[in-house]
Design an enzyme around this catalytic site. Sequence first.
Site, mmCIF file in Angstrom:
data_model
loop_
_atom_site.group_PDB
_atom_site.id
_atom_site.type_symbol
_atom_site.label_atom_id
_atom_site.label_comp_id
_atom_site.label_asym_id
_atom_site.label_seq_id
_atom_site.Cartn_x
_atom_site.Cartn_y
_atom_site.Cartn_z
ATOM 1 C CD GLU A 15 -4.407 2.903 -6.283
ATOM 2 O OE1 GLU A 15 -5.079 3.898 -6.265
ATOM 3 O OE2 GLU A 15 -3.776 2.278 -5.592
ATOM 4 C CG ASN B 160 -4.112 4.225 0.241
ATOM 5 O OD1 ASN B 160 -5.480 4.372 0.451
ATOM 6 N ND2 ASN B 160 -3.534 3.096 0.479
ATOM 7 C CG HIS C 28 -2.660 -0.857 -3.672
ATOM 8 N ND1 HIS C 28 -3.380 0.286 -3.414
ATOM 9 C CD2 HIS C 28 -2.625 -1.477 -2.647
ATOM 10 C CE1 HIS C 28 -3.568 0.530 -1.992
ATOM 11 N NE2 HIS C 28 -3.181 -0.631 -1.649
ATOM 12 C CB SER D 103 -0.847 0.155 0.958
ATOM 13 O OG SER D 103 -1.614 -1.208 1.318
HETATM 14 N N1 LIG Z 1 -5.252 -4.965 4.904
HETATM 15 C C1 LIG Z 1 -5.300 -3.980 4.099
HETATM 16 O O1 LIG Z 1 -6.391 -3.235 4.061
HETATM 17 C C2 LIG Z 1 -4.536 -3.989 2.640
HETATM 18 C C3 LIG Z 1 -5.056 -3.156 1.723
HETATM 19 C C4 LIG Z 1 -4.162 -2.973 0.507
HETATM 20 C C5 LIG Z 1 -2.821 -3.607 0.553
HETATM 21 N N2 LIG Z 1 -2.592 -4.348 1.795
HETATM 22 C C6 LIG Z 1 -0.993 -4.706 1.678
HETATM 23 O O2 LIG Z 1 -1.281 -6.289 1.570
HETATM 24 C C7 LIG Z 1 0.075 -6.712 2.326
HETATM 25 C C8 LIG Z 1 -0.450 -7.684 3.087
HETATM 26 O O3 LIG Z 1 -1.478 -7.310 4.048
HETATM 27 P P1 LIG Z 1 -2.583 -8.109 4.942
HETATM 28 O O4 LIG Z 1 -3.501 -7.023 5.600
HETATM 29 O O5 LIG Z 1 -3.071 -8.987 3.990
HETATM 30 O O6 LIG Z 1 -1.701 -8.480 6.062
HETATM 31 P P2 LIG Z 1 -1.824 -9.985 6.997
HETATM 32 O O7 LIG Z 1 -1.016 -9.916 8.194
HETATM 33 O O8 LIG Z 1 -3.501 -10.222 6.942
HETATM 34 O O9 LIG Z 1 -1.240 -11.030 5.986
HETATM 35 C C9 LIG Z 1 0.319 -11.275 5.756
HETATM 36 C C10 LIG Z 1 0.184 -12.793 5.492
HETATM 37 O O10 LIG Z 1 1.695 -12.971 5.159
HETATM 38 C C11 LIG Z 1 2.125 -14.090 5.620
HETATM 39 N N3 LIG Z 1 3.618 -13.982 5.458
HETATM 40 C C12 LIG Z 1 4.500 -13.287 6.155
HETATM 41 N N4 LIG Z 1 5.867 -13.511 5.544
HETATM 42 C C13 LIG Z 1 5.702 -14.346 4.538
HETATM 43 C C14 LIG Z 1 6.596 -14.904 3.669
HETATM 44 N N5 LIG Z 1 7.563 -14.711 3.655
HETATM 45 N N6 LIG Z 1 5.914 -16.102 3.005
HETATM 46 C C15 LIG Z 1 4.709 -16.191 2.851
HETATM 47 N N7 LIG Z 1 3.923 -15.790 3.832
HETATM 48 C C16 LIG Z 1 4.343 -14.993 4.544
HETATM 49 C C17 LIG Z 1 1.709 -13.999 7.012
HETATM 50 O O11 LIG Z 1 1.783 -15.363 7.915
HETATM 51 C C18 LIG Z 1 0.127 -13.533 7.068
HETATM 52 O O12 LIG Z 1 -0.643 -14.621 6.978
HETATM 53 C C19 LIG Z 1 0.709 -5.512 2.826
HETATM 54 O O13 LIG Z 1 1.832 -5.140 1.854
HETATM 55 C C20 LIG Z 1 -0.322 -4.446 2.955
HETATM 56 O O14 LIG Z 1 0.232 -3.193 2.879
HETATM 57 C C21 LIG Z 1 -3.217 -4.288 2.821
#
Ligand SMILES: NC(=O)c1ccc[n+]([C@@H]2O[C@H](COP(=O)([O-])OP(=O)(O)OC[C@H]3O[C@@H](n4cnc5c(N)ncnc54)[C@H](O)[C@@H]3O)[C@@H](O)[C@H]2O)c1
Length: 284
Positions: free
Chosen positions: A153, A191, A141, A120
């Site tokens: 995006e 954002n 994104h 993000s």
């Molecule tokens: N949550 C949101 O609103 C949102 C929206 C858009 C983008 N994002 C982006 O998406 C990404 C993930 O966010 P999220 O909210 O899903 O996080 P999350 O914590 O729900 O999920 C992350 C997952 O990745 C796993 N993980 C960590 N390291 C790993 C690896 N090396 N190999 C495999 N799995 C691994 C963890 O076990 C976890 O299940 C981030 O970069 C975040 O900025 C989040």
Amino acid sequence: MTEIRTIGVIGLGAMGGGIAQLAVEAGYDTIGREVTGELADAAAGRIGHFLTRKVEKGQLEQADRDAAVARLTTTTELEALAGCDLVIEAIVEELEPKRVLFAELDRICRPDAIFATNTSALSVTEIAAATSRPERVVGMHFFNPAPLMPLVEIVQAELTSAETVEAAAGVGTRLGKEVVRCHDTPGFVVNRVLIPLLNDCLRVLDEARVSPEDLDTAMTAGAGWPMGPCTLVDLVGIDVHVHASEALYDKLREPRMAPPARIVAMKNAGLLGRKSGRGFYSYD
Ligand SMILES: NC(=O)c1ccc[n+]([C@@H]2O[C@H](COP(=O)([O-])OP(=O)(O)OC[C@H]3O[C@@H](n4cnc5c(N)ncnc54)[C@H](O)[C@@H]3O)[C@@H](O)[C@H]2O)c1
């Protein structure tokens, strides 16, 4: 152009799980990678459950649900993604783990494979620089929850090729998303606009001494917003909003990007919005 048939999704949390669900529904063979077998099984279970709910609601045929579930495999081994045409990364929002992961993927995957990050707020260019193929690294994104939010995006980093942007955009379209293309600048499009706007709204709570309820009514009834800013921040999560604000402020140094003191205090008190049961509103 590489034809995308097999998609790898790394990190099957809130975002990656939703992206993997979209991929299997759209007919892609999909390999999801988690850090432990338990997390991988739990994510696969959630995807199966969401697809069953769609059958129950009459949005999906049972046979299509079963075929979609059969297209998903999970693994804890990064090497299992060696044959993927596209790998979408959705792990923790920290630069170093993402750069380490992309360098490993670069070693494991075919030279023509495309890598996408769902970051993000980090620089796609800095993540791409960890590989020997920055022209094949792009931002995809998605928004939370990915299966429901219509936008993706497509973020072109400094060295991303036009061909890679179009391949990622094609996948976004096949996943059923509205696709917008943009360059790699802090906050991308949504954002960059939304975070300072929400922060302005939250400052107005104190400046105009308006209640959260009245602020929400003002913006829904007076500006046609589909939901008020306090309701939206509660839904997104106060902690997530503070983190995104700080990330943008770090990069742009504009006061409007910085999280207002009031919501930093809420975050520190554990008032995180819907997920903690209390934020601007109470949820029982
Ligand atoms: N949550 C949101 O609103 C949102 C929206 C858009 C983008 N994002 C982006 O998406 C990404 C993930 O966010 P999220 O909210 O899903 O996080 P999350 O914590 O729900 O999920 C992350 C997952 O990745 C796993 N993980 C960590 N390291 C790993 C690896 N090396 N190999 C495999 N799995 C691994 C963890 O076990 C976890 O299940 C981030 O970069 C975040 O900025 C989040």
